[in-house]
Design a protein around this motif. Sequence first.
Motif, PDB file in Angstrom:
ATOM      1  N   GLY A 176       0.789  -1.229   0.000  1.00  0.00           N
ATOM      2  CA  GLY A 176       0.000   0.000   0.000  1.00  0.00           C
ATOM      3  C   GLY A 176       0.822   1.280   0.000  1.00  0.00           C
ATOM      4  N   TRP A 201      -5.164   5.633  -5.824  1.00  0.00           N
ATOM      5  CA  TRP A 201      -4.362   5.041  -4.754  1.00  0.00           C
ATOM      6  C   TRP A 201      -5.124   5.054  -3.437  1.00  0.00           C
ATOM      7  N   GLU A 202      -5.770   6.184  -3.146  1.00  0.00           N
ATOM      8  CA  GLU A 202      -6.523   6.284  -1.899  1.00  0.00           C
ATOM      9  C   GLU A 202      -7.723   5.333  -1.897  1.00  0.00           C
ATOM     10  N   LYS A 246      -5.748   1.456  -2.496  1.00  0.00           N
ATOM     11  CA  LYS A 246      -4.575   1.151  -1.661  1.00  0.00           C
ATOM     12  C   LYS A 246      -3.615   0.181  -2.347  1.00  0.00           C
TER      13      LYS A 246
END
Lengths: 265, 254
Positions: free
Chosen positions: B31, B176-177, B180
């Motif tokens: 992550g 990405w948020e 993850k």
Amino acid sequence: MQGANNRWSLRALHLFVGALLPLSILAVWQYVTAAGMVNAILIPSPKSIAAEFGAMISSGELQRNLGISAWRAMLGFLLGGGLGLAAGLWVGFSIRTERLLDPSLQLLRTLPHLAVAPLFILWFGFGEMSKVLLIAKGAFFPLYVNTFLGVRSVDRNLFDVAKVLEFTRWQTITKLIIPASLPSIFLGIRLSIGISWLGLVVAELMGSSSGIGYIINDARSFSLTSVIFVGIIVFALVGKITDSIVKLLERRLLRWQNNLKGAGS
Amino acid sequence: MLEIEGLNKTFASPSGDVVALHQIRLQVEKGQFVTFIGPSGCGKSTLLKIVAGLDTAYQGSVKLNGKAIAGPGVEKGFIFQEPRLFPWLNVERNIAANRSLRDKEVCKQVDELIELVRLKGFEKAYPRELSGGMAQRVAIARALLRRPEVLLLDEPFGALDAFTRTHMQEVLLDIWENNKTTMLFVTHDLDEAVFLGQRVVIMNPRPGHIRNVIGIDLPYPRKRSGSSFQELRSRVLSEFEKVETPAIEIGAGI
């Protein structure tokens, strides 16, 4: 709409420009023959050719023989073109197969129809077999060469993508190599069809009792020049029409391509 | 988790062997967002290719979740410098690629991804009709459909103009948020490296090795104009300048 109107008038203009040369040749031809300046047996007037054309259509002779010729050309094209496509793919996929097959195929490629036709007739007789095989021999090579080149010119970078996306070998062939080489394959198909007509004429001139080639050959022995002209015109028309059909199909299937239309179209 | 231990890579060249990577050691937690920066020839792209499994001729150990990387695969998504889309497929088919859109589940996920990379309305468009930024977003969606463990990005926004690039960086951070996914992002743009990464890995050429790793302990979304951002940026820059100096010699920039 202004734009659509413009496009149509532009198209009409292009058609007119394209027709300019043949029309003026026809006019001069008609004038020269009507004035008796050339031997009417060697060069019949466009009018008498048109009359012959009409007569051959109304008697059904033209349609019947064209049907036979088209059937032969299609069989030969399907057989030779199909094998050419398969061989092109196979040789394209594997360097080993290329080393094994390509030299021999390139050797055969340059053999002219007229050189092998007597052999085909000796082996397979005057029947349909020798004709179809002669046409197939011609149709094989353009599709073979172009398919092979198409497969070999697939963007190397996309193979890395296929690896990262875990394409199976089969998927790499059907979802990458074949679509990528489709433009080349289409070029091969068009060339193969052209060669098929060429082979057809040779086959029918060599010995036949039906078909457009036979009509031409038969007319020659009786000096019926206008019939020969009709045969030639039919070959030209059918060749052009089939090519246009394939081009239409190509435009449909290759819509994704950037460079489909040449500059200035 | 990605573990790289004692990684060495040499290229054979006509003038002898060239050491591309020398004793690379790096651990990336699941992550994490790690950016790699360095001059041309520092081996950052080579390192990424090795992690992707596209390059297997190396010495040392590269492990993803304890397993040595054997070859390329969907768990290691790769975004190339160019989008590398299939020109004969439209956007949704490019994302699906070797998966069938007739599969309801695939179709639903493709729709969601199109939404995520902000390409709604372009499902049926062909690559030639897309701008560079849009095409690269299709490539990202294509990788994400396979739910990669790690996403490897090799200067993905290098060819884009400044505005598009900023936009793409925000899109990527969004993704990405959301997902993850572990991100390994190679760039030669200092701002990009500091803006995106939780850690910036600074690499040095001849032989390619890791010079320093700087943690960027700033909350997202980051402000480029912020004083702490500028402070970290100049810290990376000063490291980077130490790197640049020896690089300026004959043959630099290969």
